[in-house]
Write a protein that holds these residues in place. Structure first.
Motif, short mmCIF file in Angstrom:
data_model
loop_
_atom_site.label_atom_id
_atom_site.label_comp_id
_atom_site.label_asym_id
_atom_site.label_seq_id
_atom_site.Cartn_x
_atom_site.Cartn_y
_atom_site.Cartn_z
N THR A 65 7.25 1.85 -1.46
CA THR A 65 6.31 2.94 -1.75
C THR A 65 6.49 3.41 -3.19
OG1 THR A 65 6.28 3.68 0.53
CG2 THR A 65 5.71 5.33 -1.11
N THR A 119 -0.92 -2.35 -6.95
CA THR A 119 -1.43 -3.07 -5.77
C THR A 119 -0.29 -3.78 -5.01
OG1 THR A 119 -1.90 -5.04 -7.06
CG2 THR A 119 -3.71 -3.44 -6.80
N ASP A 159 3.23 -1.19 -0.61
CA ASP A 159 2.62 -0.92 0.69
C ASP A 159 1.93 0.44 0.69
OD1 ASP A 159 3.50 -3.31 1.62
OD2 ASP A 159 5.27 -2.51 2.65
N ASN A 160 2.54 1.39 -0.01
CA ASN A 160 1.93 2.73 -0.12
C ASN A 160 1.99 3.21 -1.56
OD1 ASN A 160 1.85 3.40 2.87
ND2 ASN A 160 4.04 3.01 2.55
N GLN A 188 -7.58 0.32 7.18
CA GLN A 188 -6.36 0.77 6.51
C GLN A 188 -5.69 -0.32 5.71
OE1 GLN A 188 -3.84 2.85 9.29
NE2 GLN A 188 -4.36 4.66 8.08
N ARG A 189 -5.81 -1.57 6.22
CA ARG A 189 -5.18 -2.68 5.49
C ARG A 189 -5.86 -2.90 4.13
NH1 ARG A 189 -3.45 -4.79 10.55
NH2 ARG A 189 -5.44 -5.71 11.06
N THR A 237 -6.59 -0.65 1.92
CA THR A 237 -6.11 0.24 0.84
C THR A 237 -4.65 0.62 1.07
OG1 THR A 237 -6.39 2.34 -0.32
CG2 THR A 237 -7.00 2.33 1.99
N ASN A 238 -3.93 0.76 -0.02
CA ASN A 238 -2.54 1.24 0.12
C ASN A 238 -2.43 2.69 -0.36
OD1 ASN A 238 -2.84 0.91 -2.60
ND2 ASN A 238 -1.12 -0.50 -2.88
N ASP A 242 -2.42 6.64 -0.30
CA ASP A 242 -2.00 7.57 0.75
C ASP A 242 -1.83 8.97 0.15
OD1 ASP A 242 -0.25 8.31 3.31
OD2 ASP A 242 0.76 8.99 1.49
#
Ligand code: GLY
Ligand code: MN
Ligand code: MN
Length: 538
Positions: free
Chosen positions: A48, A151, A154-155, A256-257, A259-260, A262
């Protein structure tokens, strides 16, 4: 070295020492902010990157801006007080093309002699490395071409933008930094953080909590017009069996997959950290609170019916400045008589408070930490029977609220306890006939966290030691209320700042008298302002 050179050097040395001694020395150290960044890192999911931006500079009028104030999350994690900066924290160590490792990058405002002549010194890259203890520090202008691939995470977690910043001339201002981030992180033009977090709730819904998730979505749909046509949210609310819910869940997982991005991790992590005060933070917060309590005492001594609301405000704020508090944590509230019924009354322009009660809700901000203290006192030094009757209910409600502020109690307990006392008190005085009417006269909550923000970040879960909250019941009876006229215009709030501890609550603002008797006693004392005369002006 000649004698003259030596004495010049030693003179310079003493001047330097003297100058540095003139600055406060009790700021939080760089280590505090570093340790807080480590604490963030520990709470992050793997792979992240969190991205935080400095607060925007805001325009007051024409070429005058409001006094700059750093974003509290940003200050908590950096100690940096300047605008136009970005902090990136990674959950794991990253390695650059040269094999150097880093787990955070700080892009700061570039030094500029001309700008500094007008608006003050900047730390710049070197100053931030030396004074704030960061290693990977760059000028903001380097953010755009920096090889940072958002990119690959994961977040990418951030607090969504409020779009209330301006594009100033010059490069690498906040506008440019956010623009760069949006490009680098593939931020979609229709990104909606609330929708995003509701989708997350759907993705993690199960048979046990799906009703709760539906209720949350319904609440948000009611509040946010822009979500009302969202097919997925509406379908989930209307779904009446688990199979349909699972289908919707699968759809959400696919979305959701894609975009990362949050916006829910960071506010939660910051709330969990900021609500528990460290000893270093407590020192500053206590100081802000004690300064504010002294302000209340000095005003009690100085108060007389000919004072204006603005003058009363000025006395509080002068005391703050005498103690070195930089700001007020929120605009000062000084309401005489029915002005006190306006919960956040900040006009403060009544020219004479007369024989009314004066509600004074003010808080000094000391090195970033703010107090929030309210006292309500009779301008003429003596509570009338009606004023005292209402005051005593609020006082008893506050006592009940403070007693309920104990480790393990749910956050709502002080309010429940205070509301019960207010309700019974208003019934006993015949001001209300039905318990439900109490909320008309006590229309706000009783507690919030306190810290860098007056309404500080926190999870609003059960109390833990070293949290600081307010306990602030009130009764406000505006003119034309549905009760005997003798109560009209009475507004009372008593607000104290309470430290939660294993061995029971501590009232940090208790130095300022709270009972009617103690207030009347202090109001009899002389004030140095009694002899402070100014010339009459036309
Ligand atoms: N002064 C704002 C509040 O009491 O919450
Ligand atoms: Mn408050
Ligand atoms: Mn307040």
């Amino acid at each position: 070295m000649s004698k003259l050179t030596l004495s010049l050097l030693s003179a310079l040395f003493f001047v330097t020492i003297a100058i540095s001694q003139d600055l406060p020395t009790d700021y939080l150290p760089a280590d505090f902010h570093k340790e807080r960044r480590d604490a963030v890192r520990e709470k992050l999911p793997p792979n992240t990157a969190v991205v935080l931006f400095a607060n925007a500079e805001r325009n007051r009028a024409n070429d005058v801006d409001y006094v700059y104030h750093q974003d509290p999350n940003f200050y908590y994690l950096t100690g940096y007080k300047e605008p136009n900066a970005v902090l990136v924290i990674f959950s794991e160590k990253q390695t650059d093309a040269n094999g150097n490792t880093f787990d955070e990058i700080f892009y700061v405002q570039e030094r500029n002699a001309r700008a500094e002549q007008w608006t003050g010194k900047r730390l710049g890259v070197k100053g931030v490395k030396e004074k704030l203890g960061f290693n990977a520090v760059y000028n903001g202008s380097e953010f755009e071409n920096f090889p940072l691939d958002f990119t690959s995470f994961d977040n990418v977690s951030f607090v969504d933008f409020h779009n209330d910043y301006r594009d100033k001339s010059g490069s690498a201002d906040l506008f440019d930094l956010i623009k760069t981030f949006k490009i680098k992180a593939n931020y979609p033009s229709d990104y909606n953080p609330i929708r995003n977090s509701l989708y997350k709730r759907i993705a993690s819904a199960n048979a046990d909590n799906s009703n709760e998730v539906v209720e949350t979505i319904e609440r948000y749909l009611e509040r946010y017009e822009e979500l009302q046509d969202d097919e997925i949210l509406n379908d989930f609310v209307e779904a009446n069996d688990d199979e349909i819910r699972d289908e919707i869940k699968n759809k959400v997982l696919v979305i959701q997959r894609s975009t990362n991005l949050d916006s829910s991790i960071l506010p939660k992590v910051m709330a969990e950290l900021r609500q528990d005060k460290t000893p270093g933070e407590m020192k500053l917060l206590k100081k802000a609170i004690e300064i504010s309590a002294v302000g209340q005492i000095e005003v009690m001594k100085a108060m007389h019916p000919n004072m204006s609301e603005a003058e009363i405000q000025g006395v509080h704020e002068y005391v703050y400045k005498r103690y070195g508090a930089e700001y007020e944590g929120y605009p000062s509230i000084v309401g005489g008589g029915h002005n006190g019924c306006i919960l956040h009354y900040i006009e403060n322009n009544k020219t004479k408070v007369g024989d009314d009660l004066v509600l004074m809700d003010l808080g000094a901000e000391y090195h970033g930490y703010t107090a929030d203290v309210t006292r309500t006192i009779p301008a003429n030094g003596k509570f009338s029977p009606e004023q005292k009757a209402i005051y005593d209910i609020v006082y008893n409600a506050q006592e009940a609220g403070i007693a309920a502020s104990v480790v393990g109690a749910s956050f709502g307990e002080p309010h429940k306890a205070a509301l019960e006392v207010v309700t019974q008190g208003l019934m006993d005085l015949g001001i209300i006939k039905d318990a439900k009417e109490a909320r008309t006269y006590f229309p706000h909550g009783t507690s919030h966290y306190l810290g860098l923000d007056v309404h500080d970040a926190g999870t609003y879960q059960a109390f833990k030691p070293n949290q600081v909250i307010t306990v602030e019941p009130g009764i406000y009876i505006p003119e034309n209320s549905d009760c005997d006229e003798k109560w009209w215009g009475i507004a009372v709030r008593i607000e104290d700042d309470i430290l939660i501890r294993e061995d029971g609550p501590i009232n940090l603002s208790g130095m300022a008298p709270r009972t009617t008797e103690a207030i009347e006693e202090v109001m009899k004392q002389p004030s140095p302002l009694d002899s402070f005369k100014l010339p009459k002006l036309d």
